[in-house]
Each structure stands twice: as structure tokens, then as C-alpha cells.
Design a protein around this motif. Structure first.
Motif, PDB file in Angstrom:
ATOM      1  N   THR A  38      -2.152  -0.754   1.367  1.00 12.26           N
ATOM      2  CA  THR A  38      -2.787  -0.102   0.223  1.00 12.26           C
ATOM      3  C   THR A  38      -3.646   1.055   0.716  1.00 12.26           C
ATOM      4  O   THR A  38      -4.295   0.980   1.756  1.00 12.26           O
ATOM      5  CB  THR A  38      -3.652  -1.087  -0.568  1.00 12.26           C
ATOM      6  OG1 THR A  38      -4.632  -1.678   0.303  1.00 12.26           O
ATOM      7  CG2 THR A  38      -2.810  -2.192  -1.174  1.00 12.26           C
ATOM      8  N   GLY A  39      -3.614   2.137  -0.037  1.00 13.64           N
ATOM      9  CA  GLY A  39      -4.307   3.357   0.364  1.00 13.64           C
ATOM     10  C   GLY A  39      -3.389   4.365   1.008  1.00 13.64           C
ATOM     11  O   GLY A  39      -3.810   5.498   1.278  1.00 13.64           O
ATOM     12  N   SER A  40      -2.124   3.962   1.248  1.00 12.06           N
ATOM     13  CA  SER A  40      -1.165   4.878   1.870  1.00 12.06           C
ATOM     14  C   SER A  40      -0.002   5.231   0.944  1.00 12.06           C
ATOM     15  O   SER A  40       0.882   5.993   1.326  1.00 12.06           O
ATOM     16  CB  SER A  40      -0.608   4.263   3.163  1.00 12.06           C
ATOM     17  OG  SER A  40       0.177   3.114   2.902  1.00 12.06           O
ATOM     18  N   PHE A  41       0.012   4.694  -0.280  1.00 10.79           N
ATOM     19  CA  PHE A  41       1.102   4.961  -1.224  1.00 10.79           C
ATOM     20  C   PHE A  41       0.871   6.237  -2.035  1.00 10.79           C
ATOM     21  O   PHE A  41       1.815   6.956  -2.325  1.00 10.79           O
ATOM     22  CB  PHE A  41       1.256   3.791  -2.202  1.00 10.79           C
ATOM     23  CG  PHE A  41       1.806   2.542  -1.597  1.00 10.79           C
ATOM     24  CD1 PHE A  41       3.166   2.301  -1.577  1.00 10.79           C
ATOM     25  CD2 PHE A  41       0.959   1.577  -1.063  1.00 10.79           C
ATOM     26  CE1 PHE A  41       3.687   1.128  -1.028  1.00 10.79           C
ATOM     27  CE2 PHE A  41       1.464   0.406  -0.512  1.00 10.79           C
ATOM     28  CZ  PHE A  41       2.830   0.185  -0.491  1.00 10.79           C
ATOM     29  N   GLY A  42      -0.364   6.462  -2.446  1.00 10.90           N
ATOM     30  CA  GLY A  42      -0.644   7.491  -3.423  1.00 10.90           C
ATOM     31  C   GLY A  42      -1.011   8.838  -2.839  1.00 10.90           C
ATOM     32  O   GLY A  42      -0.987   9.047  -1.619  1.00 10.90           O
ATOM     33  N   ASP A  43      -1.336   9.766  -3.744  1.00 13.83           N
ATOM     34  CA  ASP A  43      -1.878  11.060  -3.306  1.00 13.83           C
ATOM     35  C   ASP A  43      -3.200  10.844  -2.594  1.00 13.83           C
ATOM     36  O   ASP A  43      -3.478  11.493  -1.582  1.00 13.83           O
ATOM     37  CB  ASP A  43      -2.082  11.973  -4.526  1.00 13.83           C
ATOM     38  CG  ASP A  43      -0.778  12.365  -5.171  1.00 13.83           C
ATOM     39  OD1 ASP A  43      -0.090  13.250  -4.632  1.00 13.83           O
ATOM     40  OD2 ASP A  43      -0.418  11.763  -6.211  1.00 13.83           O
ATOM     41  N   GLY A  75       5.000  -4.518   3.301  1.00 14.30           N
ATOM     42  CA  GLY A  75       4.632  -4.150   4.659  1.00 14.30           C
ATOM     43  C   GLY A  75       3.874  -2.849   4.805  1.00 14.30           C
ATOM     44  O   GLY A  75       3.510  -2.463   5.921  1.00 14.30           O
ATOM     45  N   LYS A  76       3.596  -2.180   3.690  1.00 16.67           N
ATOM     46  CA  LYS A  76       2.889  -0.890   3.715  1.00 16.67           C
ATOM     47  C   LYS A  76       1.490  -1.088   3.137  1.00 16.67           C
ATOM     48  O   LYS A  76       1.323  -1.768   2.134  1.00 16.67           O
ATOM     49  CB  LYS A  76       3.681   0.133   2.903  1.00 16.67           C
ATOM     50  CG  LYS A  76       3.155   1.564   2.920  1.00 16.67           C
ATOM     51  CD  LYS A  76       4.154   2.459   2.174  1.00 16.67           C
ATOM     52  CE  LYS A  76       3.572   3.803   1.789  1.00 16.67           C
ATOM     53  NZ  LYS A  76       3.273   4.663   2.935  1.00 16.67           N
TER      54      LYS A  76
END
Length: 366
Positions: A171-176, A168-169
Motif C-alpha cells: 500500500t502506498g505504491s499503487f496510486g499517484d 504482494g504489492k
């Protein structure tokens, strides 16, 4: 049947032609073409869409990648883990900074095999570059856990995954840092070269804005040796229009993927699957054909169906990276995929008739 292209961009434009043309005229008439209100507005809107605090517009997806490692301070003597079957631009983002790529084999979903990452981590490892290949989100739960365990930076290559989710999250919002390409053929394509990064770190966003503009935060006051990598006002304005319709675009591709999945019954064809917890925005619909891929590709061409191989030469076997000294056979799964994968036609505005024709031709191949 007229030739069916593997990807085409005109139909997506024609669907919202009036809005694109109105925006283009608005930008032209504004008299302001670099780093203006269109870029600022797009950055705010895109960050909101991805679910991050900041977005910074850049000139291309490759610039997003190499500048990401630059602002993270990763360079000579450092190692970055990346999957072996990615597009070479992912690797260039690492090596432009004189860091060393360490390749990991893909899993059955064409994403990095998370079970094989840990064995590659050394005291030189500084980051993992995860590539959400073909539009499917990678296993971000396992990857973020490894980054936390070993205190590694996490960079996401989201060039093909605009809108893809894991648990539900987005891609592009997980990493640094998340790195995006808006090359015209992407789901959220511009009308020329364009890119962006996303981040929740205000300092990384500030540094990215400095590096993209000749290393200058204030005009003629250059802090670092930077780049000329600015998203221009025209592309930003047109991307703002495209962003309004990205979920519609992604859903259309999903519907095409379902029709392929249900309709293709030829036992020679291995169809793509989506991992539990992940979604795919189906930037590419990639099948595999063992042993007879080239013959199959030629058969489709003879029937006016254009296909593309993404990608025929793995980065570690390219001439550009011969200096790494990685021999053929070192990454057998990556190399096997390179000899088997084939991307079928998929694009906004693909008609039911075209989809049915592709399916029928595939099923008729013996």
C-alpha cells in the motif's frame, strides 16, 4: 489484572530504548533541526521500503492528504470518491481543497466496496481516495482498473497500513500519491506528529517539497502559497530507527490477531476477516457487537480493559459536514458499523497474560 490499555506506546520504545535515545542525542548534537540529512535519509529509506521512487516527509498525515489533492490540482467543482466509514481526516483532505466527497459504502472487510464505486462516477469525478482502514489493504486490482478506465487520479490513505500488501504489492505504491501518518499510536509511529507521501512521479514529489516549505523551492523565492509542513530532523531520525523494526512490529500484531481469532468464541462477537489477496498489519483489531456494544464496552471497562470505537460518528453525519446535506439513513452499512464496531487492545509488547485475560473476559460476557 492492571488496566489493559487499548493502545500503548511505552513498551515499543523500551524495547529499543538505547537506539532511540542515541539517535535523539545525535540529532540534538548535530545543530541542524529542519530539512537536513535525517529527513533526506528517511525519505530514501521509506520510499525503498514502500517500493516507490520518491517519498517526501511532512508534518502530519492530514497534511499529506490535503497537499496530495492540492498538487494534483483537484479543487472546487471536483468530486472525489471515498468510503463512508473512514476517519474524518480522510474527508478533510478532500474538502480543505473545496472539492466534494462522494461516499461509498464499505464491504464486509471494512474497506471500500469496489462493486459500488462505478455507479458513483460522474463527469465531475476526478479521483478515488482509497483508505486501507484498520491496517488491511483494499481491493487494489479493481480500484486501479476503474481509475484507468475513467482516467481518474488515485490517492491512497495509508495512515493505518504501513507494510500491508495487496497481491504482494505494498500500500502506498499503487496510486499517484500514497499518504502516511506517523502519529505515535501507528504501527510505525513517531514521537510526535509526523507524516509523508510516496510517489513515482518526480514532478509530484518536487511540487510536494515546494508546498511543504511555504511554497518555496529556493529560499525567499515563493512560487505558490504553500504550507509549513516539514518533517523535522528529530522525528525523521527516530522514524529511521522505527523503520528498522516495522516488520517485527507488524508480525507481533499479526500474532496477537491470531490469538484473538482463535481464542474468542463468544457468539455475540463478530471477528474481523481478511480479504483474498490482501494482508493486514492489524493497526486495529476491530470486532462488532450488535445491539449490545455499549453494554459490552462497559463490561470490559469494569474488568480493567480499555476499548475504543473507531469511529462512532461517520463523517457524513458529523457537524463539520452538515453542509453536505446527507441525512441519517443515506449510508446504512456505514451507520450500522458505527453503532457496532469496537477496537480491542493491541500494541507492541502486549503480554500473553494480557491477551489471555482479554479473551477470557470476552468469552465470559453473556
Amino acid at each position: 489484572m492492571d488496566n489493559i490499555m487499548q493502545s500503548r506506546m511505552d513498551r515499543g520504545f523500551l524495547r529499543h530504548q538505547d537506539e532511540y535515545e542515541a539517535k535523539a542525542l545525535e540529532v540534538l548534537r548535530s545543530g541542524w533541526y529542519i530539512l537536513g540529512k535525517e529527513v533526506e535519509s528517511f525519505e530514501e529509506e521509506f520510499a525503498s521500503y514502500v517500493g516507490t521512487k520518491y517519498s517526501v516527509g511532512l508534518a502530519s498525515g492530514l497534511d499529506a492528504l490535503w497537499l496530495a489533492f492540492k498538487v494534483l490540482g483537484i479543487g472546487e467543482g471536483d468530486e472525489v470518491i471515498v468510503q463512508g466509514n473512514t476517519y474524518i481526516a480522510s474527508v478533510m483532505g478532500i474538502t480543505i481543497n473545496n472539492a466534494t466527497p462522494v461516499f461509498v459504502e464499505p464491504d464486509e472487510y471494512y474497506q471500500i466496496d469496489v462493486s459500488k464505486i462505478e455507479e458513483k462516477i460522474t463527469d465531475k469525478t476526478k479521483a478515488i481516495l482509497v483508505v486501507h482502514l484498520y491496517g488491511q489493504a483494499a481491493r487494489m486490482d479493481k480500484i486501479t482498473a476503474l481509475c484507468k478506465k475513467y482516467n481518474l487520479r488515485l490517492v491512497e490513505d495509508c495512515a493505518q497500513s504501513h507494510g500491508a500488501l495487496f497481491d504482494g504489492k505494498m500500500t502506498g505504491s499503487f496510486g499517484d500519491i500514497g499518504c502516511f501518518s506517523f502519529y505515535p499510536s501507528k504501527n510505525m509511529g513517531a514521537f510526535g506528529d509526523a507524516g509523508a507521501i510516496t510517489t513515482n512521479d518526480p514532478e509530484l514529489a518536487r511540487l510536494m517539497k515546494i508546498y511543504r516549505n511555504y511554497g518555496s523551492e529556493k529560499r525567499y523565492h515563493n512560487m505558490v502559497v504553500g504550507a509549513n509542513s516539514r518533517l523535522d530532523e528529530m522525528q525523521a531520525g527516530l522514524l529511521r530507527v522505527r523503520l528498522k523494526y516495522i516488520e517485527e512490529i507488524n508480525n507481533e500484531r499479526y500474532q496477537i490477531s491470531r490469538k484473538y481469532a482463535e481464542g474468542i468464541t463468544n457468539p455475540l462477537v463478530i471477528k474481523p476477516q481478511v480479504a483474498d489477496g490482501a494482508t493486514s498489519v492489524w493497526h486495529q483489531y476491530v470486532i462488532r457487537v450488535k445491539d449490545r456494544r455499549d453494554e459490552f464496552m462497559e463490561y470490559l471497562k469494569d474488568n480493567n480493559i480499555t476499548t475504543i470505537i473507531h469511529y462512532p460518528i461517520p463523517p457524513h453525519l458529523s457537524e463539520a459536514y452538515s453542509y453536505l446535506g446527507i441525512r441519517e439513513g443515506a449510508l446504512p452499512i456505514t451507520e450500522s458499523y458505527a453503532n457496532e464496531v469496537l477496537s480491542l487492545p493491541i500494541y507492541a509488547g502486549m503480554t500473553d497474560e494480557e491477551q489471555t485475560y482479554v479473551i477470557d473476559c470476552i468469552n465470559s460476557f453473556e
